[in-house]
Design a protein around this motif. Structure first.
Motif, mmCIF file in Angstrom:
data_model
loop_
_atom_site.group_PDB
_atom_site.id
_atom_site.type_symbol
_atom_site.label_atom_id
_atom_site.label_comp_id
_atom_site.label_asym_id
_atom_site.label_seq_id
_atom_site.Cartn_x
_atom_site.Cartn_y
_atom_site.Cartn_z
ATOM 1 N N VAL A 199 0.458 5.201 -1.771
ATOM 2 C CA VAL A 199 0.101 6.217 -0.780
ATOM 3 C C VAL A 199 1.353 6.909 -0.246
ATOM 4 O O VAL A 199 1.381 8.134 -0.090
ATOM 5 C CB VAL A 199 -0.740 5.597 0.358
ATOM 6 N N ARG A 200 2.413 6.143 0.013
ATOM 7 C CA ARG A 200 3.677 6.756 0.472
ATOM 8 C C ARG A 200 4.225 7.720 -0.573
ATOM 9 O O ARG A 200 4.673 8.817 -0.243
ATOM 10 C CB ARG A 200 4.713 5.678 0.778
ATOM 11 N N LEU A 201 4.186 7.317 -1.837
ATOM 12 C CA LEU A 201 4.691 8.165 -2.915
ATOM 13 C C LEU A 201 3.891 9.456 -3.002
ATOM 14 O O LEU A 201 4.457 10.553 -3.058
ATOM 15 C CB LEU A 201 4.620 7.402 -4.240
ATOM 16 N N LEU A 202 2.569 9.349 -2.999
ATOM 17 C CA LEU A 202 1.719 10.547 -3.099
ATOM 18 C C LEU A 202 1.901 11.462 -1.896
ATOM 19 O O LEU A 202 1.947 12.688 -2.044
ATOM 20 C CB LEU A 202 0.256 10.141 -3.239
ATOM 21 N N ARG A 220 -3.220 22.734 -4.740
ATOM 22 C CA ARG A 220 -4.638 22.368 -4.761
ATOM 23 C C ARG A 220 -4.880 21.212 -5.741
ATOM 24 O O ARG A 220 -5.595 20.262 -5.433
ATOM 25 C CB ARG A 220 -5.490 23.576 -5.124
ATOM 26 N N TRP A 221 -4.269 21.283 -6.923
ATOM 27 C CA TRP A 221 -4.396 20.210 -7.904
ATOM 28 C C TRP A 221 -3.847 18.900 -7.339
ATOM 29 O O TRP A 221 -4.490 17.859 -7.428
ATOM 30 C CB TRP A 221 -3.662 20.573 -9.202
ATOM 31 N N LEU A 222 -2.659 18.970 -6.743
ATOM 32 C CA LEU A 222 -2.025 17.763 -6.234
ATOM 33 C C LEU A 222 -2.803 17.189 -5.058
ATOM 34 O O LEU A 222 -2.916 15.964 -4.922
ATOM 35 C CB LEU A 222 -0.569 18.040 -5.855
ATOM 36 N N TRP A 223 -3.377 18.036 -4.209
ATOM 37 C CA TRP A 223 -4.175 17.543 -3.093
ATOM 38 C C TRP A 223 -5.408 16.799 -3.628
ATOM 39 O O TRP A 223 -5.784 15.745 -3.105
ATOM 40 C CB TRP A 223 -4.589 18.683 -2.174
ATOM 41 N N THR A 224 -6.012 17.303 -4.683
ATOM 42 C CA THR A 224 -7.140 16.620 -5.316
ATOM 43 C C THR A 224 -6.708 15.251 -5.829
ATOM 44 O O THR A 224 -7.426 14.262 -5.676
ATOM 45 C CB THR A 224 -7.705 17.464 -6.477
ATOM 46 N N VAL A 225 -5.528 15.193 -6.422
ATOM 47 C CA VAL A 225 -4.984 13.917 -6.913
ATOM 48 C C VAL A 225 -4.743 12.961 -5.747
ATOM 49 O O VAL A 225 -5.083 11.775 -5.826
ATOM 50 C CB VAL A 225 -3.686 14.145 -7.717
ATOM 51 N N VAL A 226 -4.165 13.457 -4.663
ATOM 52 C CA VAL A 226 -3.895 12.616 -3.488
ATOM 53 C C VAL A 226 -5.205 12.026 -2.958
ATOM 54 O O VAL A 226 -5.282 10.823 -2.663
ATOM 55 C CB VAL A 226 -3.159 13.416 -2.388
ATOM 56 N N LEU A 227 -6.241 12.847 -2.857
ATOM 57 C CA LEU A 227 -7.524 12.343 -2.369
ATOM 58 C C LEU A 227 -8.132 11.314 -3.324
ATOM 59 O O LEU A 227 -8.594 10.251 -2.906
ATOM 60 C CB LEU A 227 -8.505 13.503 -2.167
ATOM 61 N N THR A 228 -8.116 11.621 -4.604
ATOM 62 C CA THR A 228 -8.696 10.720 -5.602
ATOM 63 C C THR A 228 -7.971 9.384 -5.649
ATOM 64 O O THR A 228 -8.585 8.311 -5.614
ATOM 65 C CB THR A 228 -8.661 11.375 -6.998
ATOM 66 N N GLY A 232 -5.932 8.177 -3.396
ATOM 67 C CA GLY A 232 -6.037 7.527 -2.091
ATOM 68 C C GLY A 232 -7.329 6.733 -1.974
ATOM 69 O O GLY A 232 -7.349 5.617 -1.457
ATOM 70 N N LEU A 233 -8.426 7.306 -2.465
ATOM 71 C CA LEU A 233 -9.697 6.583 -2.474
ATOM 72 C C LEU A 233 -9.636 5.370 -3.403
ATOM 73 O O LEU A 233 -10.183 4.309 -3.091
ATOM 74 C CB LEU A 233 -10.834 7.510 -2.895
ATOM 75 N N ARG A 234 -8.963 5.521 -4.519
ATOM 76 C CA ARG A 234 -8.800 4.389 -5.434
ATOM 77 C C ARG A 234 -8.001 3.274 -4.757
ATOM 78 O O ARG A 234 -8.341 2.101 -4.865
ATOM 79 C CB ARG A 234 -8.109 4.842 -6.715
ATOM 80 N N ALA A 235 -6.953 3.650 -4.041
ATOM 81 C CA ALA A 235 -6.148 2.653 -3.324
ATOM 82 C C ALA A 235 -6.981 1.971 -2.247
ATOM 83 O O ALA A 235 -6.905 0.748 -2.065
ATOM 84 C CB ALA A 235 -4.916 3.317 -2.707
ATOM 85 N N LEU A 236 -7.801 2.733 -1.544
ATOM 86 C CA LEU A 236 -8.663 2.164 -0.513
ATOM 87 C C LEU A 236 -9.659 1.175 -1.115
ATOM 88 O O LEU A 236 -9.916 0.116 -0.551
ATOM 89 C CB LEU A 236 -9.403 3.287 0.223
ATOM 90 N N ARG A 237 -10.180 1.506 -2.280
ATOM 91 C CA ARG A 237 -11.106 0.600 -2.955
ATOM 92 C C ARG A 237 -10.420 -0.731 -3.294
ATOM 93 O O ARG A 237 -11.012 -1.791 -3.141
ATOM 94 C CB ARG A 237 -11.668 1.267 -4.208
ATOM 95 N N VAL A 238 -9.166 -0.657 -3.719
ATOM 96 C CA VAL A 238 -8.408 -1.886 -4.019
ATOM 97 C C VAL A 238 -8.236 -2.713 -2.741
ATOM 98 O O VAL A 238 -8.404 -3.941 -2.763
ATOM 99 C CB VAL A 238 -7.033 -1.544 -4.649
ATOM 100 N N ILE A 239 -7.925 -2.054 -1.645
ATOM 101 C CA ILE A 239 -7.744 -2.752 -0.372
ATOM 102 C C ILE A 239 -9.051 -3.430 0.055
ATOM 103 O O ILE A 239 -9.060 -4.599 0.450
ATOM 104 C CB ILE A 239 -7.261 -1.786 0.729
ATOM 105 N N VAL A 240 -10.152 -2.714 -0.059
ATOM 106 C CA VAL A 240 -11.445 -3.269 0.346
ATOM 107 C C VAL A 240 -11.813 -4.462 -0.527
ATOM 108 O O VAL A 240 -12.310 -5.476 -0.027
ATOM 109 C CB VAL A 240 -12.539 -2.176 0.282
ATOM 110 N N LYS A 241 -11.536 -4.375 -1.816
ATOM 111 C CA LYS A 241 -11.833 -5.496 -2.717
ATOM 112 C C LYS A 241 -11.037 -6.742 -2.345
ATOM 113 O O LYS A 241 -11.548 -7.849 -2.423
ATOM 114 C CB LYS A 241 -11.520 -5.118 -4.169
ATOM 115 N N THR A 242 -9.782 -6.568 -1.946
ATOM 116 C CA THR A 242 -8.960 -7.726 -1.621
ATOM 117 C C THR A 242 -9.322 -8.323 -0.259
ATOM 118 O O THR A 242 -9.066 -9.493 -0.024
ATOM 119 C CB THR A 242 -7.467 -7.385 -1.639
#
Length: 97
Positions: free
Chosen positions: A30-33, A75-83, A85-95
């Motif tokens: 998340v910091r990198l993005l 716009r492309w990069l913002w879409t990547v950040v959102l996508t 970021g959601l993937r990272a959140l899913r990893v956090i929720v799973k753990t």
């Protein structure tokens, strides 16, 4: 927008962020993005794995399409950040659950 410069320069750090997510280091991803997006948005610099990346001239051209190119890239990069970021959140929720 040139296919050899702009998007490729931004994609490599995105792939590094994805690797961080896969290894469970979601904070680093998340910091990198976030720093990548901000640097691209303002045409500044960010540091990725200790190496500076300068985005000042990323979409600077003599044509009038430079602003459109910059907007498209952001716009492309913002879409990547959102996508990702959601993937990272899913990893956090799973753990946690």
């Amino acid at each position: 927008m040139e296919r050899t410069g702009g998007p490729l320069r931004a994609r490599t750090p995105v792939n590094l962020a994805r690797l961080h997510i896969r290894t469970g280091d979601t904070d680093a991803a998340v910091r990198l993005l976030d720093s990548l997006y901000e640097a691209v948005r303002i045409g500044g610099q960010c540091e990725i794995d200790g190496r500076p990346l300068d985005f000042h001239n990323l979409t600077t051209t003599t044509s009038s399409s430079s602003s459109d190119d910059h907007h498209t890239l952001c716009r492309w990069l913002w879409t990547v950040v959102l996508t990702e970021g959601l993937r990272a959140l899913r990893v956090i929720v799973k753990t946690c659950g």
